[in-house]
Design a protein around this motif. Structure first.
Motif, PDB file in Angstrom:
ATOM      1  N   ALA A 231      -3.525   0.705  -3.585  1.00 38.57           N
ATOM      2  CA  ALA A 231      -3.357  -0.652  -3.081  1.00 38.57           C
ATOM      3  C   ALA A 231      -2.688  -1.502  -4.150  1.00 38.57           C
ATOM      4  O   ALA A 231      -2.588  -1.106  -5.315  1.00 38.57           O
ATOM      5  CB  ALA A 231      -4.710  -1.240  -2.697  1.00 38.57           C
TER       6      ALA A 231
ATOM      7  N   SER B  35      -3.463  14.318  -1.282  1.00 40.76           N
ATOM      8  CA  SER B  35      -3.825  13.126  -0.507  1.00 40.76           C
ATOM      9  C   SER B  35      -4.383  12.063  -1.443  1.00 40.76           C
ATOM     10  O   SER B  35      -5.297  12.350  -2.227  1.00 40.76           O
ATOM     11  CB  SER B  35      -4.866  13.459   0.566  1.00 40.76           C
ATOM     12  OG  SER B  35      -4.363  14.381   1.507  1.00 40.76           O
ATOM     13  N   PHE B  36      -3.836  10.870  -1.377  1.00 43.27           N
ATOM     14  CA  PHE B  36      -4.383   9.736  -2.116  1.00 43.27           C
ATOM     15  C   PHE B  36      -3.752   8.459  -1.589  1.00 43.27           C
ATOM     16  O   PHE B  36      -2.762   8.493  -0.843  1.00 43.27           O
ATOM     17  CB  PHE B  36      -4.153   9.875  -3.622  1.00 43.27           C
ATOM     18  CG  PHE B  36      -2.716   9.798  -4.062  1.00 43.27           C
ATOM     19  CD1 PHE B  36      -2.149   8.597  -4.465  1.00 43.27           C
ATOM     20  CD2 PHE B  36      -1.932  10.945  -4.113  1.00 43.27           C
ATOM     21  CE1 PHE B  36      -0.830   8.533  -4.881  1.00 43.27           C
ATOM     22  CE2 PHE B  36      -0.617  10.897  -4.538  1.00 43.27           C
ATOM     23  CZ  PHE B  36      -0.057   9.690  -4.922  1.00 43.27           C
ATOM     24  N   ASP B  37      -4.340   7.335  -1.952  1.00 43.33           N
ATOM     25  CA  ASP B  37      -3.764   6.058  -1.552  1.00 43.33           C
ATOM     26  C   ASP B  37      -3.962   5.033  -2.663  1.00 43.33           C
ATOM     27  O   ASP B  37      -4.928   5.098  -3.428  1.00 43.33           O
ATOM     28  CB  ASP B  37      -4.387   5.559  -0.248  1.00 43.33           C
ATOM     29  CG  ASP B  37      -5.887   5.356  -0.359  1.00 43.33           C
ATOM     30  OD1 ASP B  37      -6.304   4.245  -0.742  1.00 43.33           O
ATOM     31  OD2 ASP B  37      -6.639   6.303  -0.084  1.00 43.33           O
TER      32      ASP B  37
ATOM     33  N   SER C 222       0.839  -1.188   0.000  1.00 40.71           N
ATOM     34  CA  SER C 222       0.000   0.000   0.000  1.00 40.71           C
ATOM     35  C   SER C 222       0.877   1.243   0.000  1.00 40.71           C
ATOM     36  O   SER C 222       1.995   1.239   0.523  1.00 40.71           O
ATOM     37  CB  SER C 222      -0.933   0.021   1.215  1.00 40.71           C
ATOM     38  OG  SER C 222      -0.190   0.126   2.414  1.00 40.71           O
ATOM     39  N   LEU C 223       0.364   2.282  -0.630  1.00 44.28           N
ATOM     40  CA  LEU C 223       1.010   3.589  -0.650  1.00 44.28           C
ATOM     41  C   LEU C 223      -0.038   4.598  -0.186  1.00 44.28           C
ATOM     42  O   LEU C 223      -1.082   4.743  -0.821  1.00 44.28           O
ATOM     43  CB  LEU C 223       1.492   3.923  -2.063  1.00 44.28           C
ATOM     44  CG  LEU C 223       2.016   5.338  -2.305  1.00 44.28           C
ATOM     45  CD1 LEU C 223       3.273   5.586  -1.480  1.00 44.28           C
ATOM     46  CD2 LEU C 223       2.302   5.544  -3.795  1.00 44.28           C
ATOM     47  N   ILE C 224       0.234   5.264   0.932  1.00 47.93           N
ATOM     48  CA  ILE C 224      -0.720   6.221   1.490  1.00 47.93           C
ATOM     49  C   ILE C 224      -0.048   7.583   1.629  1.00 47.93           C
ATOM     50  O   ILE C 224       1.014   7.705   2.245  1.00 47.93           O
ATOM     51  CB  ILE C 224      -1.231   5.756   2.874  1.00 47.93           C
ATOM     52  CG1 ILE C 224      -1.938   4.406   2.742  1.00 47.93           C
ATOM     53  CG2 ILE C 224      -2.177   6.799   3.467  1.00 47.93           C
ATOM     54  CD1 ILE C 224      -2.365   3.820   4.078  1.00 47.93           C
ATOM     55  N   ILE C 225      -0.676   8.595   1.045  1.00 47.64           N
ATOM     56  CA  ILE C 225      -0.157   9.962   1.080  1.00 47.64           C
ATOM     57  C   ILE C 225      -1.234  10.883   1.637  1.00 47.64           C
ATOM     58  O   ILE C 225      -2.376  10.874   1.164  1.00 47.64           O
ATOM     59  CB  ILE C 225       0.273  10.406  -0.333  1.00 47.64           C
ATOM     60  CG1 ILE C 225       1.491   9.590  -0.768  1.00 47.64           C
ATOM     61  CG2 ILE C 225       0.570  11.897  -0.379  1.00 47.64           C
ATOM     62  CD1 ILE C 225       1.898   9.793  -2.198  1.00 47.64           C
ATOM     63  N   LYS C 226      -0.876  11.657   2.652  1.00 47.46           N
ATOM     64  CA  LYS C 226      -1.848  12.545   3.301  1.00 47.46           C
ATOM     65  C   LYS C 226      -1.286  13.956   3.449  1.00 47.46           C
ATOM     66  O   LYS C 226      -0.170  14.141   3.935  1.00 47.46           O
ATOM     67  CB  LYS C 226      -2.214  12.014   4.691  1.00 47.46           C
ATOM     68  CG  LYS C 226      -2.977  10.697   4.686  1.00 47.46           C
ATOM     69  CD  LYS C 226      -4.366  10.846   4.112  1.00 47.46           C
ATOM     70  CE  LYS C 226      -5.139   9.532   4.207  1.00 47.46           C
ATOM     71  NZ  LYS C 226      -6.479   9.630   3.568  1.00 47.46           N
TER      72      LYS C 226
ATOM     73  N   ASP D 138       3.396   0.589   3.150  1.00 54.78           N
ATOM     74  CA  ASP D 138       3.057  -0.550   4.009  1.00 54.78           C
ATOM     75  C   ASP D 138       3.091  -0.174   5.484  1.00 54.78           C
ATOM     76  O   ASP D 138       3.603  -0.913   6.336  1.00 54.78           O
ATOM     77  CB  ASP D 138       4.020  -1.718   3.745  1.00 54.78           C
ATOM     78  CG  ASP D 138       3.925  -2.224   2.312  1.00 54.78           C
ATOM     79  OD1 ASP D 138       2.852  -2.067   1.708  1.00 54.78           O
ATOM     80  OD2 ASP D 138       4.912  -2.768   1.811  1.00 54.78           O
TER      81      ASP D 138
ATOM     82  N   ILE E 293       4.148  10.306   3.827  1.00 52.14           N
ATOM     83  CA  ILE E 293       4.138   9.261   2.805  1.00 52.14           C
ATOM     84  C   ILE E 293       4.402   7.951   3.528  1.00 52.14           C
ATOM     85  O   ILE E 293       5.439   7.794   4.175  1.00 52.14           O
ATOM     86  CB  ILE E 293       5.230   9.485   1.750  1.00 52.14           C
ATOM     87  CG1 ILE E 293       5.100  10.868   1.108  1.00 52.14           C
ATOM     88  CG2 ILE E 293       5.190   8.390   0.681  1.00 52.14           C
ATOM     89  CD1 ILE E 293       6.284  11.256   0.240  1.00 52.14           C
ATOM     90  N   ARG E 294       3.485   7.006   3.433  1.00 50.72           N
ATOM     91  CA  ARG E 294       3.648   5.730   4.106  1.00 50.72           C
ATOM     92  C   ARG E 294       3.641   4.574   3.114  1.00 50.72           C
ATOM     93  O   ARG E 294       2.764   4.493   2.255  1.00 50.72           O
ATOM     94  CB  ARG E 294       2.550   5.531   5.152  1.00 50.72           C
ATOM     95  CG  ARG E 294       2.702   6.444   6.362  1.00 50.72           C
ATOM     96  CD  ARG E 294       1.625   6.208   7.386  1.00 50.72           C
ATOM     97  NE  ARG E 294       1.755   7.144   8.504  1.00 50.72           N
ATOM     98  CZ  ARG E 294       0.814   7.350   9.420  1.00 50.72           C
ATOM     99  NH1 ARG E 294      -0.314   6.686   9.351  1.00 50.72           N
ATOM    100  NH2 ARG E 294       1.002   8.218  10.391  1.00 50.72           N
TER     101      ARG E 294
END
Length: 270
Positions: A41, A37-39, A17-21, A77, A74-75
């Motif tokens: 999978a 912001s988006f994510d 997963s790539l999560i951006i906030k 996993d 930026i995350r």
């Protein structure tokens, strides 16, 4: 479409997963774009689109760890990007930028082999698995006839395919590409994007790329980020169309977006 016959490049099961906030990007203290912001999978193909200078390449470089974010997070996993060691990051993200390669005197085979560096021992000796991945990736991009050629002998389009193959050789769960269809004609643009979609779906990789080919992205991508400096809308292409996210992407005095066809129309002078 080229079939993925050889299982060598298929990754093991993983929930990537790539999560951006609330990300702000730029240089030093100069903000180029913010409120991003988006994510994504595993198994999704996504495009970043927008006008020139809006920050598409800067965003890609920031996600790839080539430059620091200004704020937000930026995350990958569940881990913050800034906490991941460089060698570990090389096994998670592969990046194809628009900058020229440092040495075009390498052969295509040598350049592809560099993609296995995160996995080889300190001598850089390729295992049979490494060789199989290189072979499969070169075959997918139709590069078998060019393996012994020097990179300076290739056309821009051929070199572009080599760089995409190198990203596949690195075998990471996330692939970032900056304008992967540059220098290609329409047929080969479509071929590359369809191949990237197939790879994303079948190998469960996240593939994120920047593009000026907005109409092709609308037709082929699972998700899109419309980087406009205002709302920076992110969603499935059909929902972005429903929400009029493309309508004001360009100055409306010259170009309008046709929601029925998913394409841009040039306004004729009266």
């Amino acid at each position: 479409m080229i079939p993925l016959k050889n299982k060598a490049i298929k990754t093991t099961e993983r929930n990537s997963s790539l999560i951006i906030k609330e990300l702000a990007i730029g240089y030093d203290t100069k903000i180029i774009a913010k409120a991003i912001s988006f994510d994504l999978a595993e198994g999704e193909l996504a495009a970043i689109v927008g006008v020139n200078g809006i920050g598409k390449s800067t965003l890609l470089r920031t996600i790839g760890g080539f430059q620091k974010k200004l704020s937000g997070f930026i995350r990958l996993d569940g881990k913050e990007l800034s906490t991941i060691e460089a060698l570990d990051l090389a096994t998670k993200i592969s990046v194809v930028l628009t900058e020229p390669i440092t040495s075009k005197n390498m052969s295509v085979k040598e350049l592809l082999a560099l993609g296995r560096q995160p996995y080889t021992n300190w001598l850089g000796i390729l295992s049979q698995k490494d060789k199989s991945i290189i072979h499969e990736s070169s075959s997918l991009l139709k590069l078998d006839a060019f393996l012994d050629k020097k990179c300076y002998e290739l056309s821009d389009g051929q070199l572009q395919r080599v760089m995409i193959a190198r990203a596949l050789v690195q075998d990471t769960p996330i692939i970032l590409l900056d304008e992967p269809t540059t220098h290609l004609d329409l047929y080969h643009k479509v071929q590359i994007l369809k191949l990237l979609k197939q790879i994303a779906h079948q190998t469960k990789k996240i593939i994120l790329f920047t593009s000026h080919e907005i109409e092709l992205a609308i037709q082929l991508c699972d998700k899109m980020l419309v980087l406009d400096g205002r709302t920076n809308a992110f969603d499935e292409p059909c929902k972005l169309i429903e929400n009029n996210s493309f309508d004001t992407l360009f100055p409306t005095d010259l170009i309008s977006f046709d929601a029925n066809t998913g394409s841009f129309k040039i306004k004729k002078q009266v």
